[in-house]
Write an enzyme that holds these catalytic residues in place. Structure first.
Site, short mmCIF file in Angstrom:
data_model
loop_
_atom_site.label_atom_id
_atom_site.label_comp_id
_atom_site.label_asym_id
_atom_site.label_seq_id
_atom_site.Cartn_x
_atom_site.Cartn_y
_atom_site.Cartn_z
N GLY A 96 0.87 -1.17 0.00
CA GLY A 96 0.00 0.00 0.00
C GLY A 96 0.90 1.22 0.00
N GLU A 97 0.66 2.12 0.91
CA GLU A 97 1.48 3.32 1.02
C GLU A 97 1.92 3.41 2.48
OE1 GLU A 97 3.56 6.52 0.50
OE2 GLU A 97 1.88 6.69 1.88
N SER A 98 3.22 3.25 2.69
CA SER A 98 3.69 3.06 4.07
C SER A 98 3.42 4.27 4.96
CB SER A 98 5.17 2.70 4.08
OG SER A 98 5.94 3.71 3.48
N HIS B 119 5.46 -8.63 -4.10
CA HIS B 119 4.08 -8.98 -3.72
C HIS B 119 3.74 -10.43 -4.08
CE1 HIS B 119 2.52 -4.89 -2.87
NE2 HIS B 119 3.46 -4.52 -3.72
N CYS C 127 6.34 -5.19 0.73
CA CYS C 127 6.43 -3.86 0.14
C CYS C 127 6.25 -2.77 1.21
CB CYS C 127 5.46 -3.74 -1.03
SG CYS C 127 5.96 -2.49 -2.21
N ILE D 144 5.93 -3.30 -7.29
CA ILE D 144 5.07 -2.15 -7.58
C ILE D 144 5.54 -0.96 -6.73
CG2 ILE D 144 2.71 -1.26 -7.61
CD1 ILE D 144 1.79 -4.25 -7.59
N ARG D 145 6.18 -0.01 -7.37
CA ARG D 145 6.75 1.14 -6.63
C ARG D 145 7.44 0.65 -5.37
NH1 ARG D 145 6.01 6.01 -7.86
NH2 ARG D 145 5.80 6.81 -5.75
N GLU E 120 1.50 -12.19 -2.93
CA GLU E 120 0.03 -12.39 -2.89
C GLU E 120 -0.61 -12.09 -4.25
OE1 GLU E 120 1.61 -9.83 -1.82
OE2 GLU E 120 0.42 -8.01 -2.14
#
Ligand code: GLN
Length: 186
Positions: free
Chosen positions: A39-41, A167, A70, A130-131, A169
């Site tokens: 997500g966005e940490s 990732h 991530c 992803i990023r 998952e």
């Protein structure tokens, strides 16, 4: 609270374990292990502060297996090279968004020897980034589990704590989930 938690839960169930979602401190009760998704940490960290989760998560990581993918790996780190709420339980330093804008997302096959079946053979793990962050450095108690072809670290383990830049998952390869459920069952 953010990210691909549904995909993680599905993978956990595929490898034969039960999955529950954690949004509040009381949700941690009785769990054998915890996965912190991507997500966005910064957002996950702020939400964890708002919901009073930061200290309960640290306490949980002190006694049970935790795997961060991530953004989750960033949360676990001691150092993300900027000021943001972190659990700080893993002796790793990460660099966020390490792959620049043009290659924000990519996929690559990784050698991950720790995933080898007992019989020995270990096909490469198809990893989705992803990023993603890279793990820039690890402390003496940390084992490197996987590197990119250029040598940069993208998976590491410190005792019961696991960090992956990518990732698992989002693929149908459940070996990392099986490995983590094995840690949580120990
Ligand atoms: N770029 C995000 C961060 O720095 C992580 C991206 C992800 O979790 N896929 O927190």
């Amino acid at each position: 609270m953010q990210g691909a938690f549904a995909e993680h839960a599905a993978a956990v169930r595929r490898v034969g374990a039960e999955a529950a979602e954690v949004r509040l401190p009381r949700d941690l009760e009785g769990l054998a292990g915890l996965i912190i998704p991507g997500g966005e940490s910064t957002t996950i960290g702020k939400l964890a502060v708002t919901f009073g989760l930061l200290e309960p998560l640290r306490e949980f990581a002190g006694r049970r297996p935790v795997w961060g993918t991530c953004a989750g790996a960033i949360l676990l780190s001691k150092d993300a090279r900027r000021s943001q709420p972190l659990l700080g339980v893993m002796d790793i330093r990460v660099a966020r968004n390490a792959f620049g804008r043009q290659v924000d997302s990519f996929e690559v096959d990784l050698e991950v020897p720790v995933l080898a079946a007992e019989a020995g053979a270990c096909p490469p793990f198809h990893a989705v980034f992803i990023r993603a962050p890279v793990i820039e450095s690890v402390g003496p108690a940390v084992d490197v589990l996987a590197r990119l072809p250029d040598g940069r670290i993208v998976a590491a383990q410190q005792g019961r704590l696991l960090a992956t830049s990518f990732h698992p998952e989002l693929t149908r390869d459940d070996r990392f989930h099986r490995y983590f459920v094995g840690l949580a069952a120990a």
